[in-house]
Write a protein that holds these residues in place. Structure first.
Motif, PDB file in Angstrom:
ATOM      1  N   UNK A  32       2.365 -43.635  22.967  1.00  0.00           N
ATOM      2  CA  UNK A  32       1.859 -42.531  22.153  1.00  0.00           C
ATOM      3  C   UNK A  32       2.516 -42.570  20.789  1.00  0.00           C
ATOM      4  N   UNK A  33       1.725 -42.324  19.762  1.00  0.00           N
ATOM      5  CA  UNK A  33       2.268 -42.250  18.408  1.00  0.00           C
ATOM      6  C   UNK A  33       1.355 -41.408  17.544  1.00  0.00           C
ATOM      7  N   UNK A  34       1.909 -41.030  16.405  1.00  0.00           N
ATOM      8  CA  UNK A  34       1.085 -40.264  15.467  1.00  0.00           C
ATOM      9  C   UNK A  34      -0.012 -41.165  14.924  1.00  0.00           C
ATOM     10  N   UNK A  39      -1.925 -42.709  12.305  1.00  0.00           N
ATOM     11  CA  UNK A  39      -1.693 -42.864  10.861  1.00  0.00           C
ATOM     12  C   UNK A  39      -2.501 -44.031  10.340  1.00  0.00           C
ATOM     13  N   UNK A  47      -4.672 -42.701   7.103  1.00  0.00           N
ATOM     14  CA  UNK A  47      -3.925 -41.977   6.085  1.00  0.00           C
ATOM     15  C   UNK A  47      -3.245 -42.974   5.158  1.00  0.00           C
ATOM     16  N   UNK A  52       5.254 -37.039   4.507  1.00  0.00           N
ATOM     17  CA  UNK A  52       5.253 -37.602   5.853  1.00  0.00           C
ATOM     18  C   UNK A  52       6.130 -36.782   6.787  1.00  0.00           C
ATOM     19  N   UNK A  53       7.287 -36.398   6.260  1.00  0.00           N
ATOM     20  CA  UNK A  53       8.244 -35.700   7.109  1.00  0.00           C
ATOM     21  C   UNK A  53       7.741 -34.322   7.504  1.00  0.00           C
ATOM     22  N   UNK A  86       4.223 -32.659   7.018  1.00  0.00           N
ATOM     23  CA  UNK A  86       2.858 -32.547   6.523  1.00  0.00           C
ATOM     24  C   UNK A  86       2.355 -31.103   6.641  1.00  0.00           C
ATOM     25  N   UNK A 119      -0.743 -30.059   7.325  1.00  0.00           N
ATOM     26  CA  UNK A 119      -1.630 -29.806   8.464  1.00  0.00           C
ATOM     27  C   UNK A 119      -1.185 -30.646   9.659  1.00  0.00           C
ATOM     28  N   UNK A 120      -1.384 -30.139  10.875  1.00  0.00           N
ATOM     29  CA  UNK A 120      -1.076 -30.932  12.075  1.00  0.00           C
ATOM     30  C   UNK A 120      -1.931 -32.190  12.133  1.00  0.00           C
ATOM     31  N   UNK A 121      -1.339 -33.260  12.663  1.00  0.00           N
ATOM     32  CA  UNK A 121      -2.039 -34.541  12.730  1.00  0.00           C
ATOM     33  C   UNK A 121      -2.393 -34.876  14.175  1.00  0.00           C
ATOM     34  N   UNK A 153      -2.712 -37.229  17.615  1.00  0.00           N
ATOM     35  CA  UNK A 153      -1.815 -38.178  18.278  1.00  0.00           C
ATOM     36  C   UNK A 153      -2.667 -39.232  18.974  1.00  0.00           C
ATOM     37  N   UNK A 208      -4.639 -31.914  17.658  1.00  0.00           N
ATOM     38  CA  UNK A 208      -3.483 -31.039  17.873  1.00  0.00           C
ATOM     39  C   UNK A 208      -3.792 -29.837  18.770  1.00  0.00           C
ATOM     40  N   UNK A 213      -3.547 -30.598  22.683  1.00  0.00           N
ATOM     41  CA  UNK A 213      -2.356 -31.285  23.196  1.00  0.00           C
ATOM     42  C   UNK A 213      -1.943 -30.817  24.589  1.00  0.00           C
TER      43      UNK A 213
END
Lengths: 197, 142
Positions: free
Chosen positions: B32-34, B36, B39, B51-52, B54, B56-58, B60, B85, B88
């Motif tokens: 699992x990862x964001x 990206x 983007x 990035x640290x 953001x 709005x929620x991104x 997954x 999001x 989840x």
């Protein structure tokens, strides 16, 4: 990278890593299956069985001294050896689970390994918590702190929070008493366990 | 392969686990990862900060494979899905169920010790019912 002893430690460190590098960090869950007895061992067992069978067969042939009876004797050990291998395969395969958090940019790799089925639910819940962080959703820290405080690490969490994000200090401050209380509860649980043993 | 919907993903994942159940060796990898992919990721400082945290929620990204290498590319199964999001918690609830059912080769909870203890406790009560019961109750209080 070494494995963490406790899943809570792993979760905590992974959360910190995610906080630092949310864009590149990934969490891998690997489920491994291995045969219960490795083939070499099974072969050894089979060989042993065959040897014993041969010895017994040779004894029987020496006592009987008949060529007609010696011909079925070699067949017997083979059947026995197949029996041995079948019992080896009848044992269910063993599995283990490895959780790995890896950030390719900094090269940080955090691992946790378990073979207990009882932990799976909790670990997936942890993955969910990390998922929330990945999605950049607000994380209710009090909840996580209470879960993380099963291991006594309230102080470490405080320090880490202070270091990583200056903005999150008020939230950290509010969560610390809860963490302390939960840590006490965790300690009690451990004591009880020790008493049982 | 494109991304699957959650229902498809879970049905295929259970298939993957069931396939493993019939074998005595093998691996299943879940990642699992964001997300990206689309983007833009420039390395300027302002972008790093966005990035640290953001605004709005991104979503997954979840991947699942049966860990087959290059030489067995035909046998390789790759599944992937995207969790918005908002979904989840629902997703992880189902995910936990599927994984619990699928990972059957892990060690079950060991109850033999408790059973032995309960037997030990029961044994003296059977020998001397009055005294044994009193003793056990005394033991139970602290």
């Amino acid at each position: 990278m070494p494995y963490y002893e406790k899943s809570e430690d792993w979760l905590h460190q992974s959360a910190l890593l995610l906080q630092a590098r949310p864009q590149t960090t990934r969490v891998t869950t690997s489920y491994f299956l291995r045969p219960a007895i490795r083939p070499s061992k099974a072969e050894k067992l089979a060989a042993k069985e065959a040897r014993r069978a041969k010895e017994s067969a040779s004894k029987s042939t020496t006592t009987s001294k008949s060529t007609t009876k010696s011909t079925p004797a070699p067949a017997a050990p083979t059947t026995e050896s197949t029996d041995a291998t079948s019992t080896a395969t009848q044992k269910p395969p063993r599995g283990h689970l490895v959780l790995k958090t890896f950030d390719p940019h900094s090269g940080v790799c955090l691992k946790y390994k378990t073979s207990k089925a009882a932990e799976v639910g909790r670990l997936i819940q942890m993955l969910g918590q990390l998922g929330r962080r990945m999605a950049a959703l607000p994380v209710d820290e009090a909840k996580e702190a209470s879960q993380a405080a099963d291991v006594v690490m309230g102080e470490a969490a405080e320090e880490a929070k202070g270091e990583v994000s200056g903005t999150a200090t008020p939230a950290g401050g509010t969560s610390t008493p809860a963490a302390g209380g939960a840590a006490g509860g965790g300690g009690q649980g451990k004591k009880k366990k020790k008493g049982k043993r | 392969m494109g991304h699957l919907t959650h229902d498809e993903f879970f049905s295929k994942l259970t298939e993957l686990f069931d396939y493993r159940k019939n074998q005595d060796h093998g691996t299943i990898n879940l990642v699992q990862k964001r997300l990206s992919y689309n983007t833009p990721s420039q390395s300027t400082e302002t972008d790093l900060l966005t990035d640290l945290c953001p605004s709005t929620p991104l979503p997954v990204l979840i991947r699942a494979t049966n860990a087959k290498g290059k030489d067995r590319r035909k046998e390789k199964v790759k599944l992937s899905t995207i969790i918005e999001p908002a979904d989840l918690e629902a997703f992880y609830g189902r995910y936990a169920d599927v994984c619990k059912k699928g990972m059957g080769a892990l060690k079950p909870r060991d109850r033999t010790k408790r059973k032995k203890q309960s037997r030990k406790k029961k044994a003296p009560t059977a020998g001397g019912p009055g005294v044994g019961a009193g003793g056990s109750s005394m033991m139970a209080i602290p």
